[in-house]
Design a protein around this motif. Structure first.
Motif, short mmCIF file in Angstrom:
data_model
loop_
_atom_site.label_atom_id
_atom_site.label_comp_id
_atom_site.label_asym_id
_atom_site.label_seq_id
_atom_site.Cartn_x
_atom_site.Cartn_y
_atom_site.Cartn_z
N PHE A 1 0.82 -1.20 -0.18
CA PHE A 1 0.10 -0.09 0.02
C PHE A 1 0.87 1.37 -0.14
O PHE A 1 0.55 2.08 -0.58
CB PHE A 1 -0.98 0.03 1.35
CG PHE A 1 -1.54 1.24 1.39
CD1 PHE A 1 -2.89 1.55 0.58
CD2 PHE A 1 -1.25 2.13 2.39
CE1 PHE A 1 -3.61 2.67 0.77
CE2 PHE A 1 -2.04 3.33 2.79
CZ PHE A 1 -3.44 3.61 1.58
N ALA A 2 1.90 1.19 0.67
CA ALA A 2 2.67 2.50 1.09
C ALA A 2 4.22 2.27 0.71
O ALA A 2 4.54 1.15 1.60
CB ALA A 2 2.39 3.08 2.21
N GLN A 3 4.92 2.83 -0.06
CA GLN A 3 6.27 2.73 -0.29
C GLN A 3 7.05 4.22 0.32
O GLN A 3 6.60 5.16 -0.27
CB GLN A 3 6.65 2.45 -1.41
CG GLN A 3 6.17 0.99 -2.10
CD GLN A 3 4.63 1.33 -2.59
OE1 GLN A 3 4.35 2.21 -3.38
NE2 GLN A 3 3.68 0.33 -2.30
N GLY A 4 7.56 3.95 1.35
CA GLY A 4 8.35 5.23 1.83
C GLY A 4 7.62 5.96 2.52
O GLY A 4 7.75 7.15 2.70
N GLY A 5 6.60 5.26 3.15
CA GLY A 5 5.54 6.13 3.95
C GLY A 5 6.30 6.47 5.43
O GLY A 5 6.95 5.74 5.95
N LYS A 6 5.59 7.65 6.07
CA LYS A 6 5.98 7.88 7.25
C LYS A 6 4.89 8.31 8.22
O LYS A 6 3.93 9.08 7.66
CB LYS A 6 7.06 8.89 7.27
CG LYS A 6 6.70 10.33 6.37
CD LYS A 6 7.79 11.48 6.45
CE LYS A 6 7.33 12.65 5.73
NZ LYS A 6 8.44 13.61 5.63
N VAL A 7 4.83 8.24 9.45
CA VAL A 7 3.77 8.70 10.23
C VAL A 7 4.09 10.00 10.92
O VAL A 7 5.17 9.91 11.48
CB VAL A 7 3.39 7.56 11.33
CG1 VAL A 7 2.31 7.90 12.37
CG2 VAL A 7 2.96 6.41 10.37
N GLY A 8 3.36 11.02 10.87
CA GLY A 8 3.77 12.27 11.40
C GLY A 8 3.41 12.06 12.97
O GLY A 8 2.71 11.33 13.38
N PRO A 9 3.73 13.34 13.58
CA PRO A 9 3.62 13.44 15.22
C PRO A 9 2.10 13.47 15.55
O PRO A 9 1.69 13.30 16.72
CB PRO A 9 4.32 14.69 15.48
CG PRO A 9 4.45 15.51 14.53
CD PRO A 9 4.40 14.36 13.11
N ASN A 10 1.15 13.72 14.28
CA ASN A 10 -0.28 13.77 14.65
C ASN A 10 -0.98 12.62 14.23
O ASN A 10 -2.03 12.58 14.29
CB ASN A 10 -0.75 14.89 13.81
CG ASN A 10 -0.59 14.84 12.34
OD1 ASN A 10 0.17 14.05 12.00
ND2 ASN A 10 -1.24 15.62 11.66
N GLY A 11 -0.11 11.50 13.88
CA GLY A 11 -0.93 10.35 13.53
C GLY A 11 -1.18 10.25 12.01
O GLY A 11 -1.60 9.03 11.70
N ARG A 12 -0.94 11.13 11.29
CA ARG A 12 -1.19 11.09 9.83
C ARG A 12 -0.17 10.36 9.06
O ARG A 12 1.13 10.58 8.96
CB ARG A 12 -1.26 12.34 9.33
CG ARG A 12 -1.52 12.75 7.95
CD ARG A 12 -2.93 12.03 7.26
NE ARG A 12 -2.73 10.91 6.65
CZ ARG A 12 -3.84 10.10 6.11
NH1 ARG A 12 -5.01 10.55 6.45
NH2 ARG A 12 -3.52 9.14 5.43
#
Length: 399
Positions: free
Chosen positions: A341-352
């Protein structure tokens, strides 16, 4: 000798903490969504199947503890969803709840989960409030949101000259958020909003709303709704000759499940934004075909997002060495997301979850080469453009 035996036993327990670190000896994930109503195709039982696929692909266990998926239909009602979630947490040892289609439901269950100190991962809800003013340390937003849809579909149409808009909006939190995000984006790019009208969720008669939109003279009618509501609005707009008269419909939340339900003939030429397309690369195609064999349909971004959310949650438990909420939430914020689903995805400090998304156009029927081959990918929108900067999200957790 007695001291040696006690020391050895203690060391043995310390060396094998596996099941002791998993509450109730198992990991239990709840998939809570609409399984019988207007969003049943958007998520529904196929999201449950996506979660089961994730568990099977993970090996069925995490830290030697079995993984269980449970599910329920919230009927798009926040009170019903909250009651189910409370029962799951209080009496059925559910560790995390996911999917949560319908923004009002997503917000309600995320708030309850904060009180219960449990992790939620929203894949089906759209409102940016989940990672904005109502963000929590244990709330995550995975597949898409209203800002992404506004940047993708709204942005494409403004660039093509669709600079005057009228919104036909579902009368609840999701619709308001989608209209507001898209309207702001239209105005920032030099366009105007000439009006809007709100319709009840799951209405079958759009005639009065469409007539208002038609008489507005707007170049674009933004459909700030989803599922069967969008399908019915598009069908009835054709009956009124709206697109034949030169106005363009913008399906602001429309996925491959709804395209298939509407049919390529009626949907052709529509622009839409998804964060997953099964026919984009060999890996997504392989996943899509496995999903098709199990469900009879190809996955949309909600289904693939649910697969990813379950997988990442299990990876976080494994990395943390426990299913304790604080430790797992920390790992979810910290770990990169790399899957089908996600390649190189990251989760922000707000959970996004921040990942690339795709602007699509529905093909004309004559251009479709195989079943479910509905999209031309017009553009890839980088994640940091598609989603709000966490620092600008309004989330009080972001310094």
């Amino acid at each position: 000798m007695r001291k040696i035996l006690l020391t050895t036993a203690a060391l043995g327990l310390a060396a094998t903490p596996v099941l002791a670190e998993i509450s109730d000896g198992k990991v239990k994930i709840g998939i809570l969504n609409d399984q019988s109503g207007v969003y049943a195709d958007f998520g529904g039982k196929n999201s449950v199947e996506a979660a089961r696929m994730a568990v099977e692909d993970f090996g069925g266990k995490v830290l030697d503890a079995p993984i269980e998926i449970v599910s329920a239909d919230h009927q798009n009602k926040p009170d019903i969803a909250s009651n189910i979630a409370r029962q799951w947490y209080d009496t059925e040892q559910v560790d995390s709840i996911m999917e949560l289609t319908t923004s009002s439901v997503g917000l309600a269950v995320q708030a309850l989960s904060l009180d219960k100190k449990k992790i939620t991962i929203n894949t089906g809800a759209a409102t940016t409030e989940l990672t904005g003013a109502q963000c929590t340390p244990y709330g995550f937003h995975w597949a898409y949101d209203t800002h992404m849809l506004a940047v993708g579909t709204g942005g494409a149409l403004v660039k093509e000259g669709g600079d005057s808009w009228f919104f036909l909006t579902a009368d609840y939190a999701f619709g308001y958020s989608l209209e507001e995000n898209t309207a702001n984006f239209v105005k920032e790019n030099g366009g105007t909003v000439v009006g809007s009208v709100r319709h009840p969720l799951s209405t079958t008669d759009f005639s009065s709303f469409l007539l208002q939109a038609q008489s507005s003279g707007a170049k674009v009618i933004g459909l700030a709704n989803a599922g069967l509501d969008t399908q019915n609005a598009i069908k009835q707009a054709a009956e009124f000759g709206i697109t034949a008269g030169g106005q363009k419909l913008a399906a602001l939340l429309f996925t491959i499940a709804e395209v298939n339900g509407l049919g390529a003939e009626a949907a052709q030429g529509l622009n839409l934004t998804e964060s997953f397309y099964w026919n984009r690369n060999p890996e997504s195609a392989e996943f899509g075909k496995r999903f098709l064999e199990r469900t009879g349909s190809m996955p949309n971004m909600n289904h693939a997002g649910t697969y990813s959310a379950v997988t990442q949650y299990l990876k976080a438990i494994q990395a943390a060495g426990t299913d304790e909420t604080e430790a797992v939430a920390a790992k979810l914020h910290e770990m990169p997301v790399d899957d089908v689903f996600a390649q190189g995805g990251k989760v922000g400090p707000n959970g996004r979850l921040i990942k690339d998304v795709y602007l699509m156009e529905v093909k004309a029927p004559g251009d479709i080469k195989e079943p479910w081959d509905y999209y031309n990918v017009l553009a890839t929108i980088p994640g940091d453009q598609a989603f709000l900067d966490p620092a600008k999200s309004g989330c009080p957790l972001v310094k």
